[in-house]
Design a protein around this motif. Sequence first.
Motif, PDB file in Angstrom:
ATOM      1  N   GLU A 143       1.936 -14.702  12.876  1.00  0.00           N
ATOM      2  CA  GLU A 143       0.943 -13.849  12.231  1.00  0.00           C
ATOM      3  C   GLU A 143       0.283 -14.602  11.086  1.00  0.00           C
ATOM      4  O   GLU A 143       0.871 -15.517  10.515  1.00  0.00           O
ATOM      5  CB  GLU A 143       1.621 -12.597  11.669  1.00  0.00           C
TER       6      GLU A 143
ATOM      7  N   SER B 219      -1.250  -2.275   8.082  1.00  0.00           N
ATOM      8  CA  SER B 219      -0.108  -1.395   8.337  1.00  0.00           C
ATOM      9  C   SER B 219      -0.419   0.034   7.885  1.00  0.00           C
ATOM     10  O   SER B 219      -1.330   0.267   7.095  1.00  0.00           O
ATOM     11  CB  SER B 219       1.095  -1.911   7.553  1.00  0.00           C
TER      12      SER B 219
ATOM     13  N   GLU C 109      -3.907   3.171  15.714  1.00  0.00           N
ATOM     14  CA  GLU C 109      -2.647   2.543  16.132  1.00  0.00           C
ATOM     15  C   GLU C 109      -2.810   1.041  16.389  1.00  0.00           C
ATOM     16  O   GLU C 109      -1.852   0.301  16.339  1.00  0.00           O
ATOM     17  CB  GLU C 109      -2.074   3.264  17.366  1.00  0.00           C
TER      18      GLU C 109
ATOM     19  N   PRO D  90       3.658  -7.791   3.632  1.00  0.00           N
ATOM     20  CA  PRO D  90       3.689  -6.410   4.132  1.00  0.00           C
ATOM     21  C   PRO D  90       5.128  -6.048   4.493  1.00  0.00           C
ATOM     22  O   PRO D  90       5.489  -5.980   5.659  1.00  0.00           O
ATOM     23  CB  PRO D  90       2.766  -6.459   5.355  1.00  0.00           C
TER      24      PRO D  90
ATOM     25  N   GLU E  78      11.032  -2.654   7.058  1.00  0.00           N
ATOM     26  CA  GLU E  78      11.010  -1.866   8.288  1.00  0.00           C
ATOM     27  C   GLU E  78      12.338  -2.009   9.027  1.00  0.00           C
ATOM     28  O   GLU E  78      12.814  -1.087   9.671  1.00  0.00           O
ATOM     29  CB  GLU E  78       9.865  -2.321   9.203  1.00  0.00           C
TER      30      GLU E  78
ATOM     31  N   TYR F  94       1.104   1.604   5.815  1.00  0.00           N
ATOM     32  CA  TYR F  94       1.206   1.606   4.356  1.00  0.00           C
ATOM     33  C   TYR F  94      -0.136   1.222   3.723  1.00  0.00           C
ATOM     34  O   TYR F  94      -0.605   1.859   2.776  1.00  0.00           O
ATOM     35  CB  TYR F  94       2.305   0.639   3.903  1.00  0.00           C
TER      36      TYR F  94
ATOM     37  N   GLU G  44       6.683  -3.509   4.578  1.00  0.00           N
ATOM     38  CA  GLU G  44       6.866  -2.308   5.390  1.00  0.00           C
ATOM     39  C   GLU G  44       6.828  -2.610   6.886  1.00  0.00           C
ATOM     40  O   GLU G  44       7.249  -1.786   7.683  1.00  0.00           O
ATOM     41  CB  GLU G  44       5.819  -1.255   5.020  1.00  0.00           C
ATOM     42  N   THR G  45       6.328  -3.790   7.243  1.00  0.00           N
ATOM     43  CA  THR G  45       6.367  -4.156   8.663  1.00  0.00           C
ATOM     44  C   THR G  45       7.322  -5.318   8.896  1.00  0.00           C
ATOM     45  O   THR G  45       7.452  -5.795  10.007  1.00  0.00           O
ATOM     46  CB  THR G  45       4.968  -4.566   9.170  1.00  0.00           C
ATOM     47  N   LEU G  46       7.975  -5.782   7.844  1.00  0.00           N
ATOM     48  CA  LEU G  46       8.907  -6.917   7.975  1.00  0.00           C
ATOM     49  C   LEU G  46      10.308  -6.459   7.574  1.00  0.00           C
ATOM     50  O   LEU G  46      10.882  -5.604   8.208  1.00  0.00           O
ATOM     51  CB  LEU G  46       8.401  -8.098   7.129  1.00  0.00           C
TER      52      LEU G  46
END
Lengths: 434, 449
Positions: free
Chosen positions: B425, B315, B310, B95, B102, B317, B97-99
Amino acid sequence: MADLRTEFAGIASPNPFWLASAPPTDKAYNVVRAFRAGWGGVVWKTLGEEGPPVVNVNGPRYGAVWGADRRLLGLNNIELITDRPLEVNLREIKEVKRDWPDRAMVVSLMVPCEEQAWKAILPLVEETGADGIELNFGCPHGMSERGMGSAVGQVPEYIEMVTRWCKQTTRMPVIVKLTPNITDIRKPARAAKAGGADAVSLINTINSITSVDLDSFAPEPTIDGKGSHGGYCGPAVKPIALSMVSEIARDAETAGMPISGIGGVTTWRDAAEFLTLGAGNVQVCTAAMTYGFKVVQEMISGLSEWMDRKGFASVAEVSGRAVPNVTDWQHLNLNYVTKARIDQDLCIKCGRCYAACEDTSHQAIAMKPGRVFEVIDAECVACNLCVNVCPVEDCITMERLAPGSVDPRTGRTVQPDYANWTTHPNNPAATAAE
Amino acid sequence: MTNSSWTPGVVPGRLPAEAYALNFADLHPPLDPHEAAVAADRCYFCHDAPCITACPTSIDIPLFIRQISTGTPEAAARTIFEQNILGGMCARVCPTETLCEEACVREAAEGKPVEIGRLQRYATDTLMKAGVHPFTRGPATGKRVAVVGAGPAGLSCAHRLAMLGHDVTIVEAKEKPGGLNEYGIASYKTVEGFAQAEVAWLMQIGGIELRNGVALGRDVTLDELADSYDAVFLGIGLPGAYDIAGVAGNGIGSAVEFIRTLRQSTDLSGLPIGRNVVVIGGGMTAIDAAVQSRLLGAENVAVVYRRGRERMAASPYEQELAASKGVRLVFNAQPVAAHHGADGALEAVEFAYVADTPEGLRETGETIRLPADQVHVAIGQWLEPLGDALADVELDGTKLAVFEGGKVAPFGNVWAGGDCAAGGEDLTVTAVAEGRDAAMSIHAALSAA
């Protein structure tokens, strides 16, 4: 809208943007397209003497240097002067000038360094109705091996001699195009002036090899495994050209002589910079070769808007405006103390300023938790490298320390008065200030 | 095709035959060399780059991107593989977009990060397609290490140990290696049998024996491994899926099982799928199950998550991907009952709306009934089926407690990493990092002995 009409060495054009003598001006077809797009004038690609025309290589004749996103930053060429018959060029020049009377038509010339050769071609050009001639003393490849082009431009005595022959023979204004492949650009400029030149144009291209093919171990562009140095141009050469133009503009011997600025003009801003350093107009080639003739429209609108904003009514008002501010290092004010300032709101935390300063400069930027970068005033010498490597415009700026404040680096109070190296106590040749 | 999206019940072949290949094609097609050059040019080569910090395996991203931009993607691949031997898979499934992406400063500058994941794939694909394995084994140490589980953690650990000169035996319960890469990731993220190709490529290092069909507890015990090998690494993942009390019966199964079946299917048109599919959960598995249900031709697919958007582990995405595929996202609702018809077929699932309060989730009293022929439960996985086999191992919550370097207690020579181990994670890239780090710890221990 500001009036962009210019008169350069007695030659009128609707704007200061001319196409330089180069492939884009080799024939009527291209030149007419250029005029339609809005170019103020052209310098027709260099004509040689009567007889069988030169021949070009049949392999690649250009090489390039690219920046990010393959944006072309520098171009080099090994093309020679026109390889079309003289009479064809003369006929087309005459037709185009007849059809486009308001545009500047200057003809570039290069014939052997013999009086008879020059005196033979000048009447033929004059007969076309062209507005002027440009003497190609700059081309650094191919023709220079035959004693022409930069081979002439590198010998001030030859420049003066040929210029004089031309001035004696023709009514047309004579522009002398200078090669940058010399050590002091003022010498050939002075020679041109001594020979009676109406103007100089510069720079022609710079000797260059753009790259080496790492498989065939041959320079680019490569012709059957071999390469020859070419002439370098495009945005990469602009700083060199600006400096040379300014040198001529502020030289007492050549001050006031019209200068046509050439070298990497790509946008209106480049053109404005050449003008402020003393050019009366500019010539463009690489930008047109990269993007097509339409680029002139941005140059026209941009220059015009900027002049309006600044309140300049004519190009002449812009020309030379920065020349008084070009000086020698020894006259720079050593009491002008600045420090870098980082706008934390604009900062994207890339840390390039830190890497540059920490590794290669003065360790004047601190990296704090959360990737906050701050200038250490006690170390900052105001070198400007952080500003130059920052990817965000105006994120890092150089701010002047107010006179009376203390520079944390030196512990000295910033003095309000001007003081330079000539009076500095560390200078063994210093003269005491009275 | 006899069925369509409107056919009631759970049936195969809802789509025209040609639709399956199209639906399950590469989600992000690989960059071609020009696209890679343009994308690479955007990297600022940051100092102490935030993307490196954000990567669980700490890949030197600016360096590999610079190597791509200078025309040496093979060197870029080596930079990646030095830190993450499964860099090819991570390029597909991370992911980003979160690593790394981001954290990219161009995300801050323009809201558009450098496409790090796709560039990583460009580099790793280049080297792997050439069949080149960039590492060689160090001098043989004579030490033997058992690795349990051929998933990302185990493979990463095994490769690093082999590189360091140890002899490695991997025991894997399933018929194929790869773990979740083979059995758990959405199909469109890893097409064309990439998981198996990657394992084969990784094994080129040599010194790794892979024994499939050997299950911990059933065929071998941890004590036996710990006794007969110099060291043991547990990379067993989380083999059991939680189910929901009171929501059971026909039509209700685990999302993990659904995805596993889908991934192993050679003919997607033969896979039965509901007309109305409900996925319960809020993580990546929930999204993977929901999107693939739609791609198999389900008419209505809903993901129901008990908390707000939230809090969703998937994510933004992934949520957008689901929405773009026509998946409905329902928040703040938890399942209370499954309703089956007279014929025994599932008809609907009833959810209670819940408020997320500081005291925990509270039912509001309102309920919603979603039509469902098929439910995929994706509320998490655990170690349970291995309970007996790991009876002696100290736990941290529901996972294996790990101590310095990834060691588990009370053994002196057993390490663990990946999803089965506490901390970090549950991501492929995290498992790779933990496997690699455990290998270094094992190496240090074996070298000292």
